[in-house]
Design an enzyme around this catalytic site. Sequence first.
Site, PDB file in Angstrom:
ATOM      1  N   GLU A   1       0.848  -1.201   0.000  1.00  0.00           N
ATOM      2  CA  GLU A   1       0.000   0.000   0.000  1.00  0.00           C
ATOM      3  C   GLU A   1       0.879   1.245   0.000  1.00  0.00           C
ATOM      4  O   GLU A   1       2.026   1.215   0.480  1.00  0.00           O
ATOM      5  CB  GLU A   1      -0.886  -0.018   1.261  1.00  0.00           C
ATOM      6  CG  GLU A   1      -1.803   1.186   1.358  1.00  0.00           C
ATOM      7  CD  GLU A   1      -2.901   1.033   2.416  1.00  0.00           C
ATOM      8  OE1 GLU A   1      -2.833   0.074   3.219  1.00  0.00           O
ATOM      9  OE2 GLU A   1      -3.812   1.880   2.437  1.00  0.00           O
TER      10      GLU A   1
ATOM     11  N   ASN B   1     -12.252  -1.318  -0.819  1.00  0.00           N
ATOM     12  CA  ASN B   1     -11.538  -1.884   0.325  1.00  0.00           C
ATOM     13  C   ASN B   1     -12.201  -1.391   1.611  1.00  0.00           C
ATOM     14  O   ASN B   1     -12.445  -0.191   1.768  1.00  0.00           O
ATOM     15  CB  ASN B   1     -10.079  -1.412   0.311  1.00  0.00           C
ATOM     16  CG  ASN B   1      -9.354  -1.753   1.616  1.00  0.00           C
ATOM     17  OD1 ASN B   1      -8.978  -2.892   1.843  1.00  0.00           O
ATOM     18  ND2 ASN B   1      -9.194  -0.771   2.494  1.00  0.00           N
ATOM     19  N   GLU B   2     -12.488  -2.299   2.505  1.00  0.00           N
ATOM     20  CA  GLU B   2     -13.075  -1.962   3.818  1.00  0.00           C
ATOM     21  C   GLU B   2     -14.136  -0.868   3.648  1.00  0.00           C
ATOM     22  O   GLU B   2     -14.095   0.169   4.309  1.00  0.00           O
ATOM     23  CB  GLU B   2     -11.987  -1.565   4.820  1.00  0.00           C
ATOM     24  CG  GLU B   2     -11.028  -2.713   5.094  1.00  0.00           C
ATOM     25  CD  GLU B   2     -10.130  -2.542   6.319  1.00  0.00           C
ATOM     26  OE1 GLU B   2     -10.099  -1.454   6.909  1.00  0.00           O
ATOM     27  OE2 GLU B   2      -9.470  -3.543   6.695  1.00  0.00           O
TER      28      GLU B   2
ATOM     29  N   TYR C   1      -6.634  -8.875  11.528  1.00  0.00           N
ATOM     30  CA  TYR C   1      -5.314  -8.551  12.077  1.00  0.00           C
ATOM     31  C   TYR C   1      -5.187  -9.130  13.480  1.00  0.00           C
ATOM     32  O   TYR C   1      -6.139  -9.103  14.262  1.00  0.00           O
ATOM     33  CB  TYR C   1      -5.123  -7.031  12.145  1.00  0.00           C
ATOM     34  CG  TYR C   1      -4.810  -6.433  10.791  1.00  0.00           C
ATOM     35  CD1 TYR C   1      -3.531  -6.499  10.267  1.00  0.00           C
ATOM     36  CD2 TYR C   1      -5.808  -5.828  10.031  1.00  0.00           C
ATOM     37  CE1 TYR C   1      -3.238  -5.963   9.017  1.00  0.00           C
ATOM     38  CE2 TYR C   1      -5.519  -5.289   8.778  1.00  0.00           C
ATOM     39  CZ  TYR C   1      -4.230  -5.367   8.281  1.00  0.00           C
ATOM     40  OH  TYR C   1      -3.929  -4.845   7.050  1.00  0.00           O
TER      41      TYR C   1
ATOM     42  N   GLU D   1      -6.022  -9.277   3.751  1.00  0.00           N
ATOM     43  CA  GLU D   1      -5.197  -8.565   4.743  1.00  0.00           C
ATOM     44  C   GLU D   1      -5.154  -9.398   6.009  1.00  0.00           C
ATOM     45  O   GLU D   1      -6.207  -9.686   6.599  1.00  0.00           O
ATOM     46  CB  GLU D   1      -5.748  -7.165   5.051  1.00  0.00           C
ATOM     47  CG  GLU D   1      -5.525  -6.176   3.930  1.00  0.00           C
ATOM     48  CD  GLU D   1      -5.940  -4.742   4.270  1.00  0.00           C
ATOM     49  OE1 GLU D   1      -5.809  -4.331   5.443  1.00  0.00           O
ATOM     50  OE2 GLU D   1      -6.388  -4.045   3.342  1.00  0.00           O
TER      51      GLU D   1
ATOM     52  N   GLN E   1       2.169  -5.977   5.593  1.00  0.00           N
ATOM     53  CA  GLN E   1       2.351  -5.656   4.198  1.00  0.00           C
ATOM     54  C   GLN E   1       3.768  -6.052   3.807  1.00  0.00           C
ATOM     55  O   GLN E   1       4.603  -6.272   4.671  1.00  0.00           O
ATOM     56  CB  GLN E   1       2.115  -4.180   3.970  1.00  0.00           C
ATOM     57  CG  GLN E   1       0.693  -3.744   4.352  1.00  0.00           C
ATOM     58  CD  GLN E   1       0.359  -2.334   3.860  1.00  0.00           C
ATOM     59  OE1 GLN E   1       1.105  -1.682   3.157  1.00  0.00           O
ATOM     60  NE2 GLN E   1      -0.790  -1.857   4.266  1.00  0.00           N
TER      61      GLN E   1
HETATM   62  O1  AHR Z   1      -2.870  -2.470   6.330  1.00  0.00           O
HETATM   63  C1  AHR Z   1      -3.196  -1.262   6.938  1.00  0.00           C
HETATM   64  C2  AHR Z   1      -4.681  -0.908   6.815  1.00  0.00           C
HETATM   65  O2  AHR Z   1      -5.417  -1.859   7.532  1.00  0.00           O
HETATM   66  C3  AHR Z   1      -5.272  -0.971   5.434  1.00  0.00           C
HETATM   67  O3  AHR Z   1      -5.068   0.208   4.716  1.00  0.00           O
HETATM   68  C4  AHR Z   1      -6.730  -1.163   5.715  1.00  0.00           C
HETATM   69  O4  AHR Z   1      -7.395  -1.855   4.681  1.00  0.00           O
HETATM   70  C5  AHR Z   1      -6.738  -1.917   7.038  1.00  0.00           C
HETATM   71  O5  AHR Z   1      -7.584  -1.333   7.957  1.00  0.00           O
END
Ligand code: AHR
Length: 508
Positions: free
Chosen positions: A43, A190-191, A257, A314, A363
């Site tokens: 990103e 995205n999101e 995450y 992600e 990432q």
């Molecule tokens: O990876 C960092 C961020 O985490 C990304 O931009 C977003 O899609 C997620 O919330």
Amino acid sequence: MKKGILLASLFLITNLFAQNRLELKPGNTNIKINKEIYGHFSEHLGTCIYEGIYVGEDSDIPNIDGFRKDVVEAFKELKVPVLRWPGGCFADTYHWKDGIGPKEDRPAIVNVFWGGVTEDNSFGTHEFLNFCELIGTEPYLSINVGTGTVQEAVDWVEYVTSSNKSPMTDLRKENGREEPWDVKYWGVGNENWGCGGDMAPDYYANIYRNYASYIRGEDFQKVICGPSGGDTNWTETILEGLKGKNHLAQGVSLHYYTLPTGEWDKKGSSTDFGEDMWFATIRNTMKIKNYIEQHLAVMDKYDPEGKIKLIVDEWGTWYDKLPGTKDGFLQQQNTMRDALVAGINLNIFNNNADRISMANIAQIVNVLQSVILTNGPEMVKTPTYHVFNMYNVHQDANLIPIDFETENYEYNGDYIPALTASASEKNGITSITLTNANPKKAIAVNLQLGKDFKAAAGKIITGKEITDYNDFGKTEKVFISDFKIGKIKNEILEIEVPAHSVILVQAQ
Ligand code: AHR
């Protein structure tokens, strides 16, 4: 009986009778572990693109057309199968036409989500797609739904993939690229439940249908913005909204995450932690297994044939930023703990390879759980890099289902499975990967292979301490080395998986 005593007794009873056992069950399953499960995400965030991948042709750092040579070589060795770009939250603010044409004419923009820094757009569509060709990876483009338009998306698709004569393809040729690129994967937003426009799921479902019906191309894999963690309501509502139009989507994304405590305001340090945070991080990582099962159950209702795949685009650890680094740059170190997180996630994805067609760790360089860290001209390969490298034997291999029993790892009255595993077969070689999350105990495992292979060999990733990491200018502390194993007897291989380690056993 108090909860603590009850848990401790349960733990004692289960562990007393636990035999750590893995039995290969090859059968006729014919499930391929898509190499894209070993994918990555890049990103415009912090120093992922600028500095991490792209330094420009005039840089003193050795480069090929502006791409760092050291990073290019490391990615080639890693066999990065697919790379997602340009975001993340950044994608829904990105207007691709800002990033084409002569560099001096490209407008500078402010990256509103990540640090408020100004970017000169010297890395755009051509640079990203040429970079993918250079490292031999499939590109995965994220379309701007939040602040973009359907027309802008359609133009991008045409500019990138069309071989017909049209205003967009003429423009591409003017900008120096005669032939179209081969881009198969297209994410539509995205999101969008959050940074991508704060949309309600039924509203997004309609928007998705609108975009997807105009994004056309042979073999395109169009990906719906899916949920975060356990939000099955988002999954249910978007799929309900897609009813009768399933052909418009080939994938639904999932983001998850690992936050050590599960709380955004108490994430904790990436390097300075004890067994409490180690245990909590592993426990929270393992939650993804349930989330995957929950979303797949919803997807089964709307797509019983399983044509729409789950794409975990992600995933990874998220800690406090490193002291002294910029806000919004999400820079963190990567220790033996991250190696365990990577090994566990990849084992879970492998075991769900019938439904998960892609996954992208967040990432690829310098941001969150990166495989590469750079500092000026220096570069290190993180423990996570080594796990991906060791696990690459599973890329496009046939999944071997397993019967697996593991003892628990107990900490402070709580417990989780100590081991995870997955297995595959490719070119006559059977590969088994295992993780041991217990930081204090080696665990004996009985591998029931089902036949007497002629030879077996092993590899291991571990560190002296759970906090070990690879630092700039220093000898690596966490790397792949040979793992000694004994002989297969009566179709059985007895191994001992060292404390806090990730291992690979191969037999042929
Ligand atoms: O990876 C960092 C961020 O985490 C990304 O931009 C977003 O899609 C997620 O919330």
